[in-house]
Design a protein around this motif. Structure first.
Motif, short mmCIF file in Angstrom:
data_model
loop_
_atom_site.label_atom_id
_atom_site.label_comp_id
_atom_site.label_asym_id
_atom_site.label_seq_id
_atom_site.Cartn_x
_atom_site.Cartn_y
_atom_site.Cartn_z
N PHE A 4 42.24 17.90 17.05
CA PHE A 4 42.16 18.84 18.21
C PHE A 4 43.64 18.94 18.93
N SER A 5 44.22 20.07 19.07
CA SER A 5 45.38 20.21 19.82
C SER A 5 45.24 19.86 21.44
N ALA A 6 46.51 20.10 22.01
CA ALA A 6 46.34 19.50 23.43
C ALA A 6 45.34 20.61 24.21
N ALA A 7 44.42 20.10 25.15
CA ALA A 7 43.59 21.04 25.76
C ALA A 7 44.51 21.95 26.73
N TRP A 64 36.61 11.03 18.20
CA TRP A 64 37.06 10.66 16.79
C TRP A 64 36.00 11.72 15.91
N VAL A 65 36.26 12.09 14.73
CA VAL A 65 35.39 13.03 13.82
C VAL A 65 35.07 12.01 12.38
N ALA A 66 33.79 12.39 12.12
CA ALA A 66 33.41 11.84 10.75
C ALA A 66 32.75 13.12 9.99
N ARG A 67 33.92 13.65 9.18
CA ARG A 67 33.54 14.81 8.47
C ARG A 67 32.61 14.58 7.45
N ALA A 74 35.25 8.52 6.44
CA ALA A 74 35.48 7.49 7.36
C ALA A 74 36.15 8.25 8.94
N PRO A 75 35.78 7.46 9.70
CA PRO A 75 36.14 8.08 11.07
C PRO A 75 37.68 8.32 11.16
N GLU A 76 37.84 9.67 11.89
CA GLU A 76 39.37 10.01 12.03
C GLU A 76 39.67 10.27 13.38
N LEU A 77 40.62 9.84 13.86
CA LEU A 77 41.24 10.13 15.04
C LEU A 77 41.49 11.40 15.45
N TRP A 78 40.87 12.23 16.29
CA TRP A 78 41.39 13.68 16.37
C TRP A 78 41.99 13.66 17.85
N TRP A 79 42.04 12.97 18.64
CA TRP A 79 42.33 13.03 19.97
C TRP A 79 42.86 11.80 20.65
#
Length: 454
Positions: A207-210, A438-441, A449-454
């Motif tokens: 996720f880009s900066a809000a 975090w995102v679990a695709r 595996a969980p990925e840090l998106w922010w």
């Protein structure tokens, strides 16, 4: 080409002589009008002459051929080093010590996940290259291949292993809502506060900066929802209040001015939902009550009058959800109970009689959701537990047996949401915490595996 005159005697052989001196002299049968001359030095320019021989002896030499320079593919690059970034890695290397007699014209970089080669990428004639579009949280190595006019050389030894990661984005402030607000096919994260609405757009791997999309308060006293009510492919925000409904339409780069879509009090005692129940591509407002279900259809610029879609008592003692379980493009109602799951399918103008879709107890001790996890166009049932995530996929007429999709705990301290954040048509899980997201695709058969998106 054979001589125009053979001297009155059949040609018996041809002799090919290369120049500069020391090159091979090669005899070949008279039936062959080409020869392979080996033993040449790569990188050296050669010309060739040919003479014919018959029973009377050898004829004169031909004029010299065009000049050619033999070459081999270059050697392997060395010292391949990778440095991780956000959804990318910068790969650098040293040019091969031997170019095969022909200058290197380009390099090719191949990412590896474990031993599995990913799609090779042309890097051009450089010795440092940023490989983008990588999955944060996944370990990669890289190999580099040099190319010249003779082709591709040997692949380098693998680089060091690196794991791209999205840098921390600071505190996550506001009520999080997931929706594709810019219409690019990837779900974004909206943050609703008492002073405005910001959106962190999905890049497909983070996720880009809000950024502020609405510099004014917009939320409902009953519910704040997201969905495409105008049918333009972009999710809008909806504020449901005690006596009216407002819409904040998305322009793709921000939200327009608030617009009143209904001055009628419309919300359910058991739940208020936004979903396309008649399959026209516009999200409608659904109110689930103790003894009935009512719908206000979207016209694209407002909501129509409330219409009773069911007079049946229909809600789950654990959860009531809305989603297209049949895959016909119309959202259905799902009632999740402690021992069974029931569905009322949409006919486009009402909800059908309740039907039993599963007699298996299925719910999460943290949360129960519906989402299209395998990308087949039908929403599935998802149970989030403190140690695992289970799914019952929709067959179109029932839910299949429970299947474990992850043995890793995945939930947010602020909220656990869902949306297709990477645009692959499979809905992913989004865990929102106070200072991270975090995102679990979904892979279609399991969660990553969980990925840090922010």
């Amino acid at each position: 080409t054979a001589p125009g005159f053979d001297g009155g005697s059949a040609i018996m052989s041809y002799t090919v002589t290369g120049s500069p001196g020391g090159s091979q002299t090669l005899s070949c049968p008279c039936t062959t009008l080409q020869a392979i001359v080996g033993g040449l030095a790569n990188g050296t320019s050669y010309t060739f002459r040919v003479h014919a021989t018959n029973g009377s002896g050898s004829g004169p030499e031909s004029a010299p051929s065009n000049a050619v320079t033999p070459a081999a593919p270059p050697g392997a690059p060395t010292n391949v080093i990778a440095t991780a970034g956000d959804s990318q890695a910068t790969v650098s290397w040293t040019a091969p010590s031997a170019n095969g007699g022909s200058p290197v014209t380009s390099y090719r970089v191949t990412p590896y996940v474990g031993t599995a080669a990913q799609t090779p990428i042309s890097a051009g004639l450089v010795t440092s290259f940023a490989v983008t579009g990588l999955a944060n949280g996944t370990a990669y190595t890289f190999a580099v291949t040099a190319l010249n006019a003779a082709g591709a050389g040997a692949e380098s030894l693998p680089s060091n292993s690196v794991t791209p990661v999205h840098p921390a984005g600071g505190p996550v402030v506001g009520k999080p809502i997931v929706g594709d607000f810019n219409g690019d096919g990837k779900a974004d994260l909206a943050l609703v506060t008492t002073s405005g609405v910001s959106v962190a757009q999905s890049t497909g791997s983070a996720f880009s900066a809000a950024t502020v999309w609405a510099p004014f308060p917009f939320y409902g006293s009953v519910a704040t929802l997201a969905g495409d009510v105008t049918g333009d492919g972009k999710a809008d925000l909806l504020a449901v209040n005690a006596n009216q409904v407002f819409v904040l339409p998305s322009t793709g780069t921000g939200f327009g001015a608030p617009s009143g879509w209904s001055n009628i009090a419309f919300y359910g005692t058991r739940g208020t939902f936004l979903a396309d129940v008649n399959g026209d591509g516009k999200a409608d407002l659904v109110a689930v009550n103790n003894d009935s279900v009512w719908v206000m259809l979207s016209t694209g610029s407002g909501f129509g009058q409330p219409i009773p879609w069911s007079s049946a008592l229909f809600y789950g003692n654990l959860s009531t959800q809305v989603g297209d379980v049949t895959g016909d493009g119309k959202a259905d109602l799902i009632a999740i109970n402690s021992t069974s799951t029931w569905v009322m399918t949409s006919t486009g103008s009402g909800f059908s009689a309740p039907a039993l879709w599963s007699s298996v107890p299925f719910y999460g001790n943290l949360q129960t959701m519906v989402l299209d996890a395998n990308g087949d166009g039908k929403v599935d049932l998802v149970a989030l537990n403190s140690t695992s995530t289970w799914i019952m996929t929709s067959t179109g007429s029932s839910f299949g047996p429970p299947t474990q999709w992850s043995g890793t705990p995945f939930y947010g301290t602020s909220a656990t949401l869902s949306g297709d954040v990477n645009g692959d048509h499979k809905v992913d899980l989004v865990a929102v915490n106070a200072a991270s997201v975090w995102v679990a695709r979904s892979t279609g058969a399991a969660l990553s595996a969980p990925e840090l998106w922010w």
